[in-house]
Design a protein around this motif. Structure first.
Motif, PDB file in Angstrom:
ATOM      1  N   PRO A 244       7.548  51.603 -19.366  1.00 47.74           N
ATOM      2  CA  PRO A 244       7.346  51.152 -20.750  1.00 47.74           C
ATOM      3  C   PRO A 244       8.691  51.033 -21.489  1.00 47.74           C
ATOM      4  O   PRO A 244       9.642  51.765 -21.181  1.00 47.74           O
ATOM      5  CB  PRO A 244       6.500  52.265 -21.376  1.00 47.74           C
ATOM      6  CG  PRO A 244       5.982  53.073 -20.244  1.00 47.74           C
ATOM      7  CD  PRO A 244       6.946  52.923 -19.119  1.00 47.74           C
ATOM      8  N   VAL A 245       8.748  50.129 -22.441  1.00 48.26           N
ATOM      9  CA  VAL A 245       9.982  49.908 -23.206  1.00 48.26           C
ATOM     10  C   VAL A 245       9.689  49.892 -24.703  1.00 48.26           C
ATOM     11  O   VAL A 245       8.623  49.459 -25.143  1.00 48.26           O
ATOM     12  CB  VAL A 245      10.672  48.569 -22.828  1.00 48.26           C
ATOM     13  CG1 VAL A 245      11.183  48.600 -21.393  1.00 48.26           C
ATOM     14  CG2 VAL A 245       9.754  47.373 -23.029  1.00 48.26           C
ATOM     15  N   ILE A 246      10.674  50.387 -25.454  1.00 46.04           N
ATOM     16  CA  ILE A 246      10.674  50.202 -26.903  1.00 46.04           C
ATOM     17  C   ILE A 246      11.826  49.252 -27.183  1.00 46.04           C
ATOM     18  O   ILE A 246      12.977  49.537 -26.828  1.00 46.04           O
ATOM     19  CB  ILE A 246      10.881  51.543 -27.641  1.00 46.04           C
ATOM     20  CG1 ILE A 246       9.733  52.504 -27.303  1.00 46.04           C
ATOM     21  CG2 ILE A 246      10.982  51.321 -29.156  1.00 46.04           C
ATOM     22  CD1 ILE A 246       9.951  53.932 -27.791  1.00 46.04           C
ATOM     23  N   LEU A 247      11.522  48.109 -27.767  1.00 43.50           N
ATOM     24  CA  LEU A 247      12.562  47.107 -28.014  1.00 43.50           C
ATOM     25  C   LEU A 247      13.194  47.324 -29.378  1.00 43.50           C
ATOM     26  O   LEU A 247      12.477  47.463 -30.385  1.00 43.50           O
ATOM     27  CB  LEU A 247      11.958  45.702 -27.956  1.00 43.50           C
ATOM     28  CG  LEU A 247      11.635  45.165 -26.558  1.00 43.50           C
ATOM     29  CD1 LEU A 247      10.870  43.848 -26.683  1.00 43.50           C
ATOM     30  CD2 LEU A 247      12.902  44.969 -25.736  1.00 43.50           C
ATOM     31  N   HIS A 248      14.524  47.350 -29.400  1.00 40.28           N
ATOM     32  CA  HIS A 248      15.269  47.378 -30.660  1.00 40.28           C
ATOM     33  C   HIS A 248      15.913  46.014 -30.834  1.00 40.28           C
ATOM     34  O   HIS A 248      16.789  45.640 -30.051  1.00 40.28           O
ATOM     35  CB  HIS A 248      16.377  48.441 -30.600  1.00 40.28           C
ATOM     36  CG  HIS A 248      15.872  49.849 -30.691  1.00 40.28           C
ATOM     37  ND1 HIS A 248      16.575  50.837 -31.326  1.00 40.28           N
ATOM     38  CD2 HIS A 248      14.738  50.428 -30.240  1.00 40.28           C
ATOM     39  CE1 HIS A 248      15.897  51.970 -31.252  1.00 40.28           C
ATOM     40  NE2 HIS A 248      14.784  51.756 -30.591  1.00 40.28           N
ATOM     41  N   LEU A 249      15.465  45.274 -31.819  1.00 41.22           N
ATOM     42  CA  LEU A 249      15.955  43.912 -32.017  1.00 41.22           C
ATOM     43  C   LEU A 249      16.963  43.906 -33.159  1.00 41.22           C
ATOM     44  O   LEU A 249      16.613  44.213 -34.301  1.00 41.22           O
ATOM     45  CB  LEU A 249      14.792  42.967 -32.342  1.00 41.22           C
ATOM     46  CG  LEU A 249      13.568  43.072 -31.414  1.00 41.22           C
ATOM     47  CD1 LEU A 249      12.545  41.993 -31.768  1.00 41.22           C
ATOM     48  CD2 LEU A 249      13.969  42.977 -29.957  1.00 41.22           C
ATOM     49  N   LEU A 250      18.194  43.573 -32.821  1.00 45.41           N
ATOM     50  CA  LEU A 250      19.274  43.585 -33.814  1.00 45.41           C
ATOM     51  C   LEU A 250      19.769  42.165 -34.028  1.00 45.41           C
ATOM     52  O   LEU A 250      20.055  41.449 -33.071  1.00 45.41           O
ATOM     53  CB  LEU A 250      20.422  44.471 -33.290  1.00 45.41           C
ATOM     54  CG  LEU A 250      21.677  44.575 -34.146  1.00 45.41           C
ATOM     55  CD1 LEU A 250      21.399  45.265 -35.476  1.00 45.41           C
ATOM     56  CD2 LEU A 250      22.779  45.338 -33.396  1.00 45.41           C
ATOM     57  N   ASP A 251      19.831  41.777 -35.286  1.00 43.83           N
ATOM     58  CA  ASP A 251      20.436  40.473 -35.616  1.00 43.83           C
ATOM     59  C   ASP A 251      21.058  40.611 -37.000  1.00 43.83           C
ATOM     60  O   ASP A 251      21.028  41.696 -37.602  1.00 43.83           O
ATOM     61  CB  ASP A 251      19.394  39.339 -35.533  1.00 43.83           C
ATOM     62  CG  ASP A 251      20.041  37.998 -35.131  1.00 43.83           C
ATOM     63  OD1 ASP A 251      20.900  37.502 -35.897  1.00 43.83           O
ATOM     64  OD2 ASP A 251      19.695  37.461 -34.062  1.00 43.83           O
ATOM     65  N   ILE A 252      21.641  39.535 -37.508  1.00 45.74           N
ATOM     66  CA  ILE A 252      22.287  39.601 -38.829  1.00 45.74           C
ATOM     67  C   ILE A 252      21.244  39.397 -39.937  1.00 45.74           C
ATOM     68  O   ILE A 252      20.139  38.897 -39.679  1.00 45.74           O
ATOM     69  CB  ILE A 252      23.428  38.561 -38.936  1.00 45.74           C
ATOM     70  CG1 ILE A 252      22.929  37.164 -38.589  1.00 45.74           C
ATOM     71  CG2 ILE A 252      24.571  38.963 -38.005  1.00 45.74           C
ATOM     72  CD1 ILE A 252      23.969  36.069 -38.747  1.00 45.74           C
ATOM     73  N   THR A 253      21.606  39.771 -41.151  1.00 49.09           N
ATOM     74  CA  THR A 253      20.642  39.778 -42.265  1.00 49.09           C
ATOM     75  C   THR A 253      19.914  38.437 -42.449  1.00 49.09           C
ATOM     76  O   THR A 253      18.683  38.436 -42.587  1.00 49.09           O
ATOM     77  CB  THR A 253      21.358  40.210 -43.564  1.00 49.09           C
ATOM     78  OG1 THR A 253      22.105  41.391 -43.259  1.00 49.09           O
ATOM     79  CG2 THR A 253      20.393  40.476 -44.686  1.00 49.09           C
ATOM     80  N   PRO A 254      20.627  37.284 -42.423  1.00 49.94           N
ATOM     81  CA  PRO A 254      19.900  36.016 -42.646  1.00 49.94           C
ATOM     82  C   PRO A 254      18.856  35.703 -41.573  1.00 49.94           C
ATOM     83  O   PRO A 254      18.005  34.840 -41.783  1.00 49.94           O
ATOM     84  CB  PRO A 254      21.015  34.951 -42.619  1.00 49.94           C
ATOM     85  CG  PRO A 254      22.303  35.684 -42.733  1.00 49.94           C
ATOM     86  CD  PRO A 254      22.078  37.081 -42.269  1.00 49.94           C
TER      87      PRO A 254
END
Ligand SMILES: NC(=O)c1ccc[n+]([C@@H]2O[C@H](COP(=O)([O-])OP(=O)(O)OC[C@H]3O[C@@H](n4cnc5c(N)ncnc54)[C@H](O)[C@@H]3O)[C@@H](O)[C@H]2O)c1
Length: 326
Positions: A35-45
């Motif tokens: 199983p995975v927990i996804l951490h999605l990181l991107d910029i504010t816009p």
């Protein structure tokens, strides 16, 4: 069922992210019992777009998806991360010199390296996809002194896969017949795809083709494939890049097959005379979550010259961002 692991993906709202996340959540990267927990990181816009991606992930009802975190804060993004795929990067804008591109990315990858250092698992496995991938990996690594430099890698698996298919087509075989492919060096136009050690149905690949094709067709086709895709598609490779990222991490985490090897941009220990500390693509075998550079691969004069040209380019990239390296 195993405990979930945390997988951070940066640039998660981008086109590679869209081709990558659903496969990670399906188990293609870490196995169908993980199983995975996804951490999605991107910029504010990009946060609205990222919420859309989260909704689609939820709508797949993946049995292995144990959670999704969306954020524009690297400290949240890398919190307790076991794996990180650093995909988000600054693309080259109009009039931007190579040096400007290196510096813009150095800024991003030094922030992310620090956030990894402060927040992630000390055993985190990092794959850098965003270009210039090898030097971005070096910058992240140097900014994360509490984590082994072995845990920072750069992606040349796409080049590796491209080279496998080109030689398979040329010899009338399939990729299942191709083994021992190596991409040496930088993920750039100086990379060197090596047919002197690759095998097709057990035969040395360079013996099956003439030198004119090897030099005039095969090597430039692999080196320039990214540009050819941009020209044809009007956008850079995304699905094949995501597929290669899945393959890279899967090989690293779950092991390579038998005696075969894969190409990975890894921390050079001086093997094959390549300057120590550069992130350079070598033939690697993986077992129990560790990679090792395959030793004793034959390097002839032709190969040596190409390997050194790519090493030289990586040294220049490193020197170009020296003032930003801790
Ligand atoms: N190594 C390889 O083989 C390979 C192959 C293909 C593409 N690439 C590279 O992968 C990168 C991503 O490609 P793409 O097609 O997905 O691009 P894209 O422009 O579609 O997506 C990039 C995403 O990164 C995000 N981003 C930018 N700066 C960020 C930051 N500081 N933190 C978090 N996210 C950030 C953007 O908002 C965007 O959502 C590019 O650098 C591309 O050159 C590498």
């Amino acid at each position: 069922m195993k405990q979930p692991v945390r997988v951070t993906v940066t640039g998660a709202a981008g086109q590679i992210g869209y081709a990558l996340l659903f496969r990670i959540a399906s188990g293609a990267m870490l196995g169908d019992d993980q199983p995975v927990i996804l951490h999605l990181l991107d910029i504010t816009p990009a946060m609205d777009a990222l919420q859309g991606v989260r909704m689609e992930l939820e709508d797949c009802a993946f049995p292995l998806l144990a959670g999704v975190v969306c954020t524009d804060d690297p400290n949240v993004g890398f919190k307790d991360a076991d794996y990180a795929l650093l995909v988000g990067a600054r693309p080259r804008g109009p009039g931007m010199e190579r040096k400007d591109l290196l510096e813009a990315n150095a800024a991003i990858f030094s922030v992310q390296g620090k956030a990894i250092d402060q927040n992630a698992s000390k055993n985190i496995k990092v794959l850098v996809v965003g270009n210039p991938a090898n030097t971005n990996a070096l910058i992240a690594q140097r900014n994360a002194p509490s984590i082994s430099p072995r845990n920072f890698t750069a992606m040349t698996r796409l080049d590796h896969n491209r080279a496998m298919t080109q030689i398979a087509i040329k010899t009338g075989k399939t990729v299942n017949d191709v083994t021992n492919m190596t991409i040496w060096g930088n993920h750039s136009a100086t990379q060197y795809p090596d047919l002197f050690n690759a095998k097709v149905s057990g035969q040395t690949a360079s013996d099956l083709v003439d030198q004119a094709w090897l030099e005039g067709d095969f090597i430039p086709t692999v080196q320039q494939r990214g540009a050819a895709i941009i020209k044809a598609r009007g956008a850079s490779s995304a699905a094949s890049a995501a597929n290669a990222a899945i393959g890279h991490v899967r090989s690293w985490a779950l092991g390579t097959e038998g005696d075969d090897w894969v190409s990975m941009g890894v921390y050079s220990d001086g093997s094959y005379g390549i300057a120590e500390g550069l992130i350079y693509s070598f033939p690697c075998r993986c077992k129990d979550g560790e990679w090792e550079i395959v030793q004793g691969v034959e390097v002839n004069d032709f190969s040596r010259a190409k390997m050194q040209a790519s090493e030289q380019e990586l040294a220049e990239e490193r020197d170009g961002v020296k003032h930003l390296l801790p």
